[in-house]
Design an enzyme around this catalytic site. Structure first.
Site, PDB file in Angstrom:
ATOM      1  N   ASP A  14       0.150  -7.613   1.388  1.00  0.00           N
ATOM      2  CA  ASP A  14       0.533  -6.209   1.510  1.00  0.00           C
ATOM      3  C   ASP A  14       2.046  -6.038   1.588  1.00  0.00           C
ATOM      4  OD1 ASP A  14       0.172  -3.507   1.512  1.00  0.00           O
ATOM      5  OD2 ASP A  14      -0.418  -3.346   3.609  1.00  0.00           O
ATOM      6  N   HIS A  72       0.816  -1.222   0.000  1.00  0.00           N
ATOM      7  CA  HIS A  72       0.000   0.000   0.000  1.00  0.00           C
ATOM      8  C   HIS A  72       0.849   1.272   0.000  1.00  0.00           C
ATOM      9  CE1 HIS A  72       0.329  -0.175   4.525  1.00  0.00           C
ATOM     10  NE2 HIS A  72       0.342   1.133   4.376  1.00  0.00           N
ATOM     11  N   SER A  76       4.543   2.608   7.937  1.00  0.00           N
ATOM     12  CA  SER A  76       4.219   1.482   7.066  1.00  0.00           C
ATOM     13  C   SER A  76       5.410   1.086   6.219  1.00  0.00           C
ATOM     14  CB  SER A  76       3.052   1.834   6.139  1.00  0.00           C
ATOM     15  OG  SER A  76       1.858   1.914   6.858  1.00  0.00           O
TER      16      SER A  76
END
Length: 200
Positions: free
Chosen positions: A83, A53, A168
């Site tokens: 992911d 992402h 992230s």
């Protein structure tokens, strides 16, 4: 840190509606969308792990190291189901993390979350592993709930190490510095850390 630019962002769904254009104007000249995240160098030859992402739909990906060197990166592979994404920069002799084994991580074990939250360089937070093999229902295509639930790939390491937007793709390491996970998500009602974070 990983900075992304999406030049051709998707048009607003009401872009062609004349009433929408009357009130909000013509949005075709909007600025490119920018994104920030973290990554982990996994080999001296310039391979970098991050979250899918972080780089999905990016037209330009720039990797900036702690010593301020900057590289353009290309995507080697992406997997939306887990992911994860693998990037490559043209460099040699980069410092790389030692790979650990997430199966060996135990509940109650201390871990460190490394990343670049809120565009702060190289932030480290500490916590313990709260749970393993946690599924929180965030992966999937978001279109069809039946399809999303048919992907039993979510198996997060849950920790109370503080993780915020920008973390992230960053490293979750054990006390030896071995990579055991990639920081991916937080459970929050505010958008910022409020007690739990999750790593692939």
């Amino acid at each position: 840190s990983i900075a992304t630019t999406q030049v051709n962002a998707p048009a607003h769904p009401f872009q062609n509606d004349p009433w929408f254009r009357f009130f909000y104007g013509d949005r075709e000249d909007e600025a490119p969308q920018q994104g920030l995240g973290s990554g982990v160098i996994v080999s001296p030859e310039g391979y970098i792990l991050t979250n899918n992402h972080v780089v999905e739909n990016a037209d330009k990906i720039e990797v900036v190291l702690n010593d301020k060197r900057s590289f353009l990166a290309k995507v080697i592979g992406r997997d939306a189901n887990t992911d994860l994404a693998l990037l490559k920069v043209t460099a040699k002799g980069l410092p790389s993390v030692k790979m650990g084994n997430s199966d060996d991580v135990r509940v109650g074990e201390w871990v460190l979350a490394v990343g670049n939250p809120f565009n702060l360089t190289s932030t480290v937070t500490a916590g313990i592993v709260s749970a393993k093999a946690r599924a929180i229902g965030i992966l999937g295509d978001g279109q069809d709930p039946a399809i999303s639930k048919s992907r039993p790939i979510e198996s997060f390491i849950q920790t109370d190490a503080a993780v915020n937007p920008g973390n992230s793709g960053g490293a979750l390491v054990n006390v030896k510095g071995d990579l055991v996970g990639i920081n991916t998500a937080i459970a929050s009602r505010t958008g910022s850390y409020s007690g739990y974070s999750f790593a692939v």
